[in-house]
Motif scaffolding. Structure first.
Motif, PDB file in Angstrom:
ATOM      1  N   ALA A  32       0.834  -1.210   0.000  1.00 16.75           N
ATOM      2  CA  ALA A  32       0.000   0.000   0.000  1.00 16.75           C
ATOM      3  C   ALA A  32       0.866   1.257   0.000  1.00 16.75           C
ATOM      4  CB  ALA A  32      -0.931  -0.015   1.211  1.00 16.75           C
ATOM      5  N   ARG A  33       1.949   1.244   0.768  1.00 12.67           N
ATOM      6  CA  ARG A  33       2.856   2.395   0.762  1.00 12.67           C
ATOM      7  C   ARG A  33       3.484   2.595  -0.605  1.00 12.67           C
ATOM      8  NH1 ARG A  33       4.466   0.247   5.842  1.00 12.67           N
ATOM      9  NH2 ARG A  33       6.342  -0.639   4.875  1.00 12.67           N
ATOM     10  N   ARG A  34       3.880   1.505  -1.228  1.00 14.73           N
ATOM     11  CA  ARG A  34       4.462   1.636  -2.569  1.00 14.73           C
ATOM     12  C   ARG A  34       3.436   2.182  -3.567  1.00 14.73           C
ATOM     13  NH1 ARG A  34       8.080  -3.867  -3.530  1.00 14.73           N
ATOM     14  NH2 ARG A  34       9.743  -3.365  -2.026  1.00 14.73           N
ATOM     15  N   LYS A  35       2.199   1.702  -3.453  1.00 14.86           N
ATOM     16  CA  LYS A  35       1.148   2.188  -4.346  1.00 14.86           C
ATOM     17  C   LYS A  35       0.902   3.671  -4.126  1.00 14.86           C
ATOM     18  CE  LYS A  35      -3.554   1.056  -5.830  1.00 14.86           C
ATOM     19  NZ  LYS A  35      -4.731   0.177  -5.594  1.00 14.86           N
ATOM     20  N   GLN A  36       0.872   4.105  -2.844  1.00 11.41           N
ATOM     21  CA  GLN A  36       0.689   5.518  -2.556  1.00 11.41           C
ATOM     22  C   GLN A  36       1.862   6.347  -3.063  1.00 11.41           C
ATOM     23  OE1 GLN A  36      -2.013   6.852  -1.333  1.00 11.41           O
ATOM     24  NE2 GLN A  36      -1.193   8.938  -1.351  1.00 11.41           N
ATOM     25  N   GLN A  37       3.069   5.814  -2.931  1.00 12.61           N
ATOM     26  CA  GLN A  37       4.236   6.530  -3.439  1.00 12.61           C
ATOM     27  C   GLN A  37       4.184   6.671  -4.956  1.00 12.61           C
ATOM     28  OE1 GLN A  37       7.575   4.338  -1.977  1.00 12.61           O
ATOM     29  NE2 GLN A  37       7.367   5.087   0.143  1.00 12.61           N
ATOM     30  N   ARG A  38       3.770   5.609  -5.644  1.00 13.93           N
ATOM     31  CA  ARG A  38       3.653   5.708  -7.101  1.00 13.93           C
ATOM     32  C   ARG A  38       2.590   6.738  -7.492  1.00 13.93           C
ATOM     33  NH1 ARG A  38       4.497  -0.066  -6.890  1.00 13.93           N
ATOM     34  NH2 ARG A  38       2.234  -0.402  -6.790  1.00 13.93           N
ATOM     35  N   ALA A  39       1.453   6.759  -6.748  1.00 12.48           N
ATOM     36  CA  ALA A  39       0.413   7.749  -7.037  1.00 12.48           C
ATOM     37  C   ALA A  39       0.926   9.164  -6.798  1.00 12.48           C
ATOM     38  CB  ALA A  39      -0.821   7.465  -6.175  1.00 12.48           C
ATOM     39  N   ASN A  40       1.698   9.351  -5.726  1.00 13.95           N
ATOM     40  CA  ASN A  40       2.250  10.684  -5.460  1.00 13.95           C
ATOM     41  C   ASN A  40       3.227  11.106  -6.541  1.00 13.95           C
ATOM     42  OD1 ASN A  40       0.758  10.792  -3.097  1.00 13.95           O
ATOM     43  ND2 ASN A  40       2.450  10.039  -1.809  1.00 13.95           N
ATOM     44  N   VAL A  41       4.021  10.146  -7.011  1.00 13.21           N
ATOM     45  CA  VAL A  41       4.971  10.475  -8.079  1.00 13.21           C
ATOM     46  C   VAL A  41       4.231  10.879  -9.352  1.00 13.21           C
ATOM     47  CG1 VAL A  41       6.747   9.507  -9.590  1.00 13.21           C
ATOM     48  CG2 VAL A  41       6.820   9.046  -7.137  1.00 13.21           C
ATOM     49  N   GLU A  42       3.188  10.137  -9.711  1.00 17.48           N
ATOM     50  CA  GLU A  42       2.405  10.496 -10.896  1.00 17.48           C
ATOM     51  C   GLU A  42       1.727  11.844 -10.730  1.00 17.48           C
ATOM     52  OE1 GLU A  42       2.332   8.968 -13.710  1.00 17.48           O
ATOM     53  OE2 GLU A  42       3.603   7.285 -13.057  1.00 17.48           O
ATOM     54  N   LYS A  43       1.217  12.123  -9.537  1.00 18.34           N
ATOM     55  CA  LYS A  43       0.575  13.406  -9.278  1.00 18.34           C
ATOM     56  C   LYS A  43       1.564  14.562  -9.429  1.00 18.34           C
ATOM     57  CE  LYS A  43      -2.094  15.851  -5.733  1.00 18.34           C
ATOM     58  NZ  LYS A  43      -2.649  15.771  -4.359  1.00 18.34           N
ATOM     59  N   LYS A  44       2.748  14.400  -8.888  1.00 23.37           N
ATOM     60  CA  LYS A  44       3.761  15.445  -9.014  1.00 23.37           C
ATOM     61  C   LYS A  44       4.179  15.634 -10.465  1.00 23.37           C
ATOM     62  CE  LYS A  44       5.699  15.024  -4.381  1.00 23.37           C
ATOM     63  NZ  LYS A  44       6.901  14.702  -3.566  1.00 23.37           N
ATOM     64  N   LYS A  45       4.240  14.548 -11.224  1.00 22.25           N
ATOM     65  CA  LYS A  45       4.589  14.683 -12.642  1.00 22.25           C
ATOM     66  C   LYS A  45       3.533  15.491 -13.388  1.00 22.25           C
ATOM     67  CE  LYS A  45       7.376  10.491 -13.219  1.00 22.25           C
ATOM     68  NZ  LYS A  45       7.491   9.182 -13.920  1.00 22.25           N
ATOM     69  N   LYS A  46       2.250  15.220 -13.103  1.00 17.27           N
ATOM     70  CA  LYS A  46       1.181  15.974 -13.745  1.00 17.27           C
ATOM     71  C   LYS A  46       1.225  17.439 -13.341  1.00 17.27           C
ATOM     72  CE  LYS A  46      -1.975  12.024 -14.186  1.00 17.27           C
ATOM     73  NZ  LYS A  46      -3.293  11.468 -13.792  1.00 17.27           N
ATOM     74  N   GLU A  47       1.445  17.725 -12.057  1.00 14.38           N
ATOM     75  CA  GLU A  47       1.529  19.116 -11.604  1.00 14.38           C
ATOM     76  C   GLU A  47       2.694  19.836 -12.265  1.00 14.38           C
ATOM     77  OE1 GLU A  47       1.797  18.977  -7.412  1.00 14.38           O
ATOM     78  OE2 GLU A  47      -0.320  18.454  -7.084  1.00 14.38           O
ATOM     79  N   ARG A  48       3.804  19.148 -12.395  1.00 14.34           N
ATOM     80  CA  ARG A  48       4.954  19.779 -13.060  1.00 14.34           C
ATOM     81  C   ARG A  48       4.650  20.042 -14.530  1.00 14.34           C
ATOM     82  NH1 ARG A  48       9.790  15.927 -10.617  1.00 14.34           N
ATOM     83  NH2 ARG A  48       9.720  16.739  -8.460  1.00 14.34           N
ATOM     84  N   ALA A  49       3.926  19.116 -15.181  1.00 13.45           N
ATOM     85  CA  ALA A  49       3.581  19.337 -16.584  1.00 13.45           C
ATOM     86  C   ALA A  49       2.650  20.534 -16.737  1.00 13.45           C
ATOM     87  CB  ALA A  49       2.929  18.082 -17.160  1.00 13.45           C
ATOM     88  N   VAL A  50       1.631  20.658 -15.832  1.00 10.13           N
ATOM     89  CA  VAL A  50       0.711  21.810 -15.896  1.00 10.13           C
ATOM     90  C   VAL A  50       1.461  23.095 -15.630  1.00 10.13           C
ATOM     91  CG1 VAL A  50      -1.290  22.870 -14.811  1.00 10.13           C
ATOM     92  CG2 VAL A  50      -1.293  20.419 -15.297  1.00 10.13           C
TER      93      VAL A  50
END
Length: 474
Positions: free
Chosen positions: A385-403
């Motif tokens: 679950a921690r790894r899944k949350q970390q992957r979601a956070n990484v994807e979220k940060k990538k999207k924010e950086r793209a915007v």
């Protein structure tokens, strides 16, 4: 004009194979690589440091023989480098606070890990001092040793034994994977120069749950059988002369009248002795038959064709040049060291971590094992679950950086348009507006208003001069 030389061995133009062929007699599978490490390099002591160096020699050539540890290095540093370097096993020496020397054998990247306590050990220099004629230090370490395991599996053992059957199989597999596999049909005998012996001590009684291994390291030497000592010395001297070695080996014949006296051992031949006439008992168990190593003549195609035609004729085969000559040799083992007495204390599932698969002193019931399995399953789910949350956070940060990057690029384009307007009309300052008036529509770009003011000023000056002239005239 002379042609330029093209380097073909080490440069781009070389036609070197990308992948080297496996050594003769070895399987095509990649050979295992190991690292012998001292955990806490400045805390284990000089004896354990020398023991680690000796074990590196045993693991040659597939080990990091020049590895230098630092006190600041941690296990994680070495584990991180096992992947890029292709290391398959870690042998970790450490010393506990109570003074016990421990050895961990771990398989990368996911385990398992075997924990041993080194109860006794002798260094290579100690083994050499105890021998009358120590040998070794030559070409023995060019090839990996031959692994021999004795009494590892206990007949009648099962899953409920003190030392379960699967633990014995796991230990056998781990030690076998330390060295490359050998193909008996194609492996040349010259490549087997050393032997690593692992002998398990038998249990004292049925309730004894100990697993103790004796670690021994030997070099293999052979000599022909049925040949006198004098002839062997001449053969050895001939080999030394052929390689132009500085070492002495030629027997001293200065006091003899003829070489025959040296060969027969005196006038009556009483000194000529072989293994059969020396009076000592012959050990036929240590004798083997091998093909003679003498160089052979390379036959032409016609000679090979003639031999193939006459291969059904036994006399032709035995008397021809292609026949194989067999000689008997005596095998001698000389210990190189080090010696170790290893007692297994624990087996872990992961790489120096994870749940304990077996412990020497701790026994758990079936219910306790089930509770531990549930605990480990809960930990595994939480970790996932921690790894899944970390992957979601990484994807979220990538999207924010793209915007953010898209927004910044858009604002940069608008700022570029403003800069162009500023270049076309560079009078957008407040000071210029105060000087020229608030109404920018009355601004005279051609400067006509300035010309009119100058004409008015000249007219006023002329009127003043005319008034002054009238006063003077009056």
């Amino acid at each position: 004009m002379a042609r330029s030389r093209t380097k073909k061995r080490t440069h781009v133009g070389a036609n070197n194979p990308k992948h080297k062929a496996p050594p003769t007699g070895r399987s095509a599978v990649q050979d295992p690589k190991s690292m012998v490490i001292r955990i806490g390099a400045g805390e284990v002591g000089s004896s354990v440091s020398q023991l680690a160096k000796d074990v590196r020699q045993v693991m040659e050539p597939g080990t990091a023989s020049r590895l230098k540890e630092r006190r600041a290095n941690r296990l994680r540093d070495y584990v991180t480098m096992t992947g890029p370097l292709g290391v398959t096993h870690l042998l970790l020496f450490s010393r506990s606070q109570s003074g016990n020397t421990n050895l961990r054998i771990a398989t990368t990247p996911r385990g398992p890990t075997l924990h041993f306590r080194v109860e006794k050990y002798s260094l290579c220099k100690d083994v050499r001092k105890a021998q009358r004629h120590p040998r070794g230090g030559g070409k023995e370490y060019i090839t990996p040793p031959l692994l021999i395991m004795n009494n590892i599996s206990t007949p009648g053992a099962d899953a409920n034994s003190k030392v379960p059957k699967h633990l014995e199989s796991l230990t056998t597999t781990v030690f076998q994977s330390l060295f490359p596999r050998i193909n008996p049909q194609t492996t040349p005998l010259k490549s087997i120069r050393r032997v690593l012996l692992l002998n398990r001590e038998p249990a004292k009684d049925k309730d004894d749950g100990s697993f103790v291994l004796n670690f021994r390291h030997y070099a293999i030497f052979t000599k022909p059988v049925g040949v006198s000592k004098q002839l062997r010395r001449l053969d050895a001297a001939e080999k030394l002369v052929s390689v132009k070695s500085r070492k002495g080996g030629v027997p001293n014949l200065g006091k003899l009248a003829d070489i025959s006296e040296y060969m027969i051992g005196g006038e009556n031949g009483e000194g000529y002795m072989t293994e059969g006439t020396s009076g000592s008992e012959m050990e036929t168990d240590a004798e083997v038959e091998v093909l003679e190593e003498a160089p052979r003549r390379v036959l032409s195609s016609k000679a090979r064709a003639a031999n193939r035609e006459n291969e059904n004729d036994d006399e032709a085969v035995e008397g021809g040049e292609g026949g194989e000559r067999v000689e008997r040799r005596r095998v001698t083992l000389v210990e190189l060291g080090p010696r170790m007495k290893l007692r297994m204390t624990k087996v872990e599932e992961g790489l120096c971590s994870g749940k304990t698969m077996w412990h020497e002193h701790i026994r758990k019931s079936r219910q306790e094992i089930q509770d531990l399995e549930k605990t480990w399953e809960t930990r595994r789910k939480e970790k996932e679950a921690r790894r899944k949350q970390q992957r979601a956070n990484v994807e979220k940060k990538k999207k924010e950086r793209a915007v953010t990057a898209a927004k910044c690029s858009k604002e940069g384009e608008e700022d570029g348009d403003d800069d162009e307007d500023f270049e076309m009309n560079s009078n957008n300052s407040d000071l210029f507006d105060e000087m020229m008036g608030e109404d920018q529509d009355e601004f005279d770009s051609e400067g006509l208003a300035g010309d009119a003011e100058e004409a008015i000023g000249e007219q006023m000056n002329e009127d003043e001069w005319e008034d002054e002239r009238e006063e003077i005239a009056g």
